[in-house]
Design a protein around this motif. Structure first.
Motif, PDB file in Angstrom:
ATOM      1  N   GLY A 130     -52.063  37.153   8.848  1.00 27.93           N
ATOM      2  CA  GLY A 130     -51.872  35.941   8.052  1.00 27.93           C
ATOM      3  C   GLY A 130     -51.218  36.228   6.713  1.00 27.93           C
ATOM      4  N   ALA A 131     -51.617  37.323   6.066  1.00 28.57           N
ATOM      5  CA  ALA A 131     -51.014  37.681   4.782  1.00 28.57           C
ATOM      6  C   ALA A 131     -49.522  37.973   4.944  1.00 28.57           C
ATOM      7  CB  ALA A 131     -51.739  38.885   4.192  1.00 28.57           C
ATOM      8  N   ALA A 132     -49.159  38.651   6.031  1.00 30.87           N
ATOM      9  CA  ALA A 132     -47.743  38.953   6.279  1.00 30.87           C
ATOM     10  C   ALA A 132     -46.946  37.677   6.537  1.00 30.87           C
ATOM     11  CB  ALA A 132     -47.618  39.904   7.460  1.00 30.87           C
ATOM     12  N   LEU A 133     -47.535  36.734   7.261  1.00 31.95           N
ATOM     13  CA  LEU A 133     -46.838  35.481   7.556  1.00 31.95           C
ATOM     14  C   LEU A 133     -46.720  34.600   6.321  1.00 31.95           C
ATOM     15  CD1 LEU A 133     -48.496  34.632  10.990  1.00 31.95           C
ATOM     16  CD2 LEU A 133     -46.198  35.536  10.613  1.00 31.95           C
ATOM     17  N   ASP A 134     -47.755  34.583   5.486  1.00 30.00           N
ATOM     18  CA  ASP A 134     -47.705  33.761   4.278  1.00 30.00           C
ATOM     19  C   ASP A 134     -46.599  34.214   3.333  1.00 30.00           C
ATOM     20  OD1 ASP A 134     -49.754  32.096   5.083  1.00 30.00           O
ATOM     21  OD2 ASP A 134     -51.325  33.212   4.025  1.00 30.00           O
ATOM     22  N   ARG A 135     -46.238  35.482   3.420  1.00 33.81           N
ATOM     23  CA  ARG A 135     -45.159  35.978   2.552  1.00 33.81           C
ATOM     24  C   ARG A 135     -43.794  35.441   2.968  1.00 33.81           C
ATOM     25  NH1 ARG A 135     -48.487  40.750   2.378  1.00 33.81           N
ATOM     26  NH2 ARG A 135     -47.466  41.662   4.206  1.00 33.81           N
ATOM     27  N   LEU A 136     -43.711  34.776   4.111  1.00 33.46           N
ATOM     28  CA  LEU A 136     -42.446  34.204   4.568  1.00 33.46           C
ATOM     29  C   LEU A 136     -42.211  32.802   4.013  1.00 33.46           C
ATOM     30  CD1 LEU A 136     -42.543  35.201   8.359  1.00 33.46           C
ATOM     31  CD2 LEU A 136     -41.602  36.491   6.437  1.00 33.46           C
ATOM     32  N   ASP A 137     -43.205  32.246   3.297  1.00 35.71           N
ATOM     33  CA  ASP A 137     -43.102  30.865   2.820  1.00 35.71           C
ATOM     34  C   ASP A 137     -41.855  30.618   1.992  1.00 35.71           C
ATOM     35  OD1 ASP A 137     -45.359  30.124   4.099  1.00 35.71           O
ATOM     36  OD2 ASP A 137     -46.619  29.908   2.328  1.00 35.71           O
ATOM     37  N   GLY A 138     -41.482  31.577   1.162  1.00 32.70           N
ATOM     38  CA  GLY A 138     -40.330  31.376   0.307  1.00 32.70           C
ATOM     39  C   GLY A 138     -39.008  31.320   1.040  1.00 32.70           C
ATOM     40  N   ALA A 139     -39.001  31.682   2.317  1.00 35.60           N
ATOM     41  CA  ALA A 139     -37.762  31.672   3.107  1.00 35.60           C
ATOM     42  C   ALA A 139     -37.663  30.432   3.992  1.00 35.60           C
ATOM     43  CB  ALA A 139     -37.696  32.935   3.973  1.00 35.60           C
ATOM     44  N   GLY A 140     -38.414  29.396   3.661  1.00 36.75           N
ATOM     45  CA  GLY A 140     -38.325  28.150   4.414  1.00 36.75           C
ATOM     46  C   GLY A 140     -39.281  28.050   5.586  1.00 36.75           C
ATOM     47  N   TRP A 141     -40.271  28.941   5.644  1.00 33.15           N
ATOM     48  CA  TRP A 141     -41.235  28.948   6.741  1.00 33.15           C
ATOM     49  C   TRP A 141     -42.586  28.434   6.261  1.00 33.15           C
ATOM     50  CZ3 TRP A 141     -39.992  30.688  11.728  1.00 33.15           C
ATOM     51  CH2 TRP A 141     -38.723  31.274  11.856  1.00 33.15           C
ATOM     52  N   HIS A 142     -43.348  27.862   7.198  1.00 33.80           N
ATOM     53  CA  HIS A 142     -44.726  27.452   6.945  1.00 33.80           C
ATOM     54  C   HIS A 142     -45.618  28.108   7.996  1.00 33.80           C
ATOM     55  CE1 HIS A 142     -43.666  24.472   3.975  1.00 33.80           C
ATOM     56  NE2 HIS A 142     -42.853  23.852   4.820  1.00 33.80           N
ATOM     57  N   THR A 143     -46.821  28.500   7.573  1.00 29.82           N
ATOM     58  CA  THR A 143     -47.780  29.090   8.499  1.00 29.82           C
ATOM     59  C   THR A 143     -49.095  28.322   8.434  1.00 29.82           C
ATOM     60  OG1 THR A 143     -46.818  31.274   8.088  1.00 29.82           O
ATOM     61  CG2 THR A 143     -48.934  31.201   9.233  1.00 29.82           C
ATOM     62  N   LEU A 144     -49.654  28.014   9.590  1.00 31.60           N
ATOM     63  CA  LEU A 144     -50.983  27.420   9.698  1.00 31.60           C
ATOM     64  C   LEU A 144     -51.870  28.410  10.438  1.00 31.60           C
ATOM     65  CD1 LEU A 144     -49.924  23.799  10.663  1.00 31.60           C
ATOM     66  CD2 LEU A 144     -50.853  24.533   8.460  1.00 31.60           C
ATOM     67  N   HIS A 145     -53.125  28.501  10.012  1.00 36.32           N
ATOM     68  CA  HIS A 145     -54.026  29.500  10.561  1.00 36.32           C
ATOM     69  C   HIS A 145     -55.199  28.856  11.301  1.00 36.32           C
ATOM     70  CE1 HIS A 145     -51.861  32.270   7.929  1.00 36.32           C
ATOM     71  NE2 HIS A 145     -52.167  31.507   6.899  1.00 36.32           N
ATOM     72  N   SER A 146     -55.640  29.542  12.357  1.00 32.29           N
ATOM     73  CA  SER A 146     -56.874  29.192  13.060  1.00 32.29           C
ATOM     74  C   SER A 146     -56.905  27.714  13.439  1.00 32.29           C
ATOM     75  CB  SER A 146     -58.077  29.552  12.182  1.00 32.29           C
ATOM     76  OG  SER A 146     -59.242  29.747  12.949  1.00 32.29           O
ATOM     77  N   LEU A 147     -55.941  27.289  14.251  1.00 32.01           N
ATOM     78  CA  LEU A 147     -55.867  25.892  14.686  1.00 32.01           C
ATOM     79  C   LEU A 147     -56.776  25.680  15.893  1.00 32.01           C
ATOM     80  CD1 LEU A 147     -51.995  25.415  14.422  1.00 32.01           C
ATOM     81  CD2 LEU A 147     -53.745  24.814  12.736  1.00 32.01           C
TER      82      LEU A 147
END
Length: 274
Positions: A130-147
């Motif tokens: 999750g920490a690795a994916l959250d670092r992609l936010d600035g590149a136009g990505w969104h991450t949702l966790h534990s759906l």
């Protein structure tokens, strides 16, 4: 400055500096990521900019430049949908491994247990991913966790961005050899399990919920070695170090589509029908 004070906050990975009156009321806020000062009242423009002076980097202009000053932008349809969500139905604040964190709080492992609780290994793997994916936010990505999915299953992480949608299933494999032979996955000397079937099934359910293609990804966290006997059907197998590769994909979704899908995916009601 007539008592104006600056209060820093951080929520959902975004930092804001609120400019408040002595009674606590907000008159403006500075969004560092957007490089924008949002004024609720133009009457206090000079006072607000003076209060924010030590915090703003770069010249301040009215319309263009490194920092823009003006009234808050009109919310997009996706933002309006998010604002209409009840806090209990908004999944965006979920932490990586949210379901495991709740389970550990409700039913902690016995103190006399000799072996480490496997849920903690799974939690550490999901948190690292999750920490690795959250670092992609600035590149136009969104991450949702534990759906949460009906029946007690869940999507560990959902990544939405220019390259499309990805449902990520995380497997802790610290210092273990991993063998992948569709649909079987084996850790060390353990009996192989048909894990790829579940990874595909979770992505299919996400596709149904969002009415969009969601590609399955198996993430192996800290494996000693990975061997793949044959490329798995439709499933991408990555180690945690290879996650940034997902940000290199693009040309699938426009920014407006990314925001609309993110607004839909963060709504708990979206997942109740799969």
């Amino acid at each position: 400055m007539d008592g104006l004070r600056v209060v820093p906050t951080r929520r959902h990975g975004r930092e804001r500096l609120y400019v408040c009156l002595p009674d606590g009321g907000n008159v403006a806020w500075y969004d560092r990521e957007a490089a924008r000062v949002n004024l609720l009242s133009d009457d206090r423009r000079d006072e607000v900019l003076q209060a924010l002076g030590p915090f703003v980097t770069g010249p301040v202009t009215v319309v263009t430049g490194p920092v823009t000053v003006g009234p808050p932008p009109v919310p997009t349809p996706a933002e309006l949908a998010r604002l209409s969500l009840h806090p209990d139905d908004d999944l965006a604040p979920n932490r990586p491994g949210e379901a495991l964190l709740v389970a550990l709080e409700r039913e902690p492992a016995p103190a006399h247990r000799l072996r480490a609780d496997p849920r903690r290994r799974a939690l550490a793997a999901e948190q690292a991913t999750g920490a690795a994916l959250d670092r992609l936010d600035g590149a136009g990505w969104h991450t949702l966790h534990s759906l949460p999915l009906p029946g007690g299953d869940r999507v560990h992480h959902l990544l939405i961005g220019p390259g499309g949608l990805f449902a990520l299933h995380v497997l802790p494999a610290r210092r273990q050899r991993v063998r992948v032979g569709d649909p079987l996955v084996a850790l060390g000397r353990r009996t192989p399990l048909p894990l790829l079937r579940r990874v595909r099934a979770d992505a299919d359910r996400a596709s149904y919920a969002l009415t969009a293609e969601v590609r399955p990804v198996l993430v192996l966290v800290e494996p000693a070695h990975v061997s793949v006997t044959a490329p798995p059907r439709s499933v991408r197998v990555l180690t945690d170090r290879e996650l940034p590769e997902l940000a290199g994909t693009g040309g699938v979704l426009k920014p407006a589509d990314v925001e609309a899908l993110h607004a839909m995916a963060r709504d708990r009601a979206t997942w109740k029908r799969v």
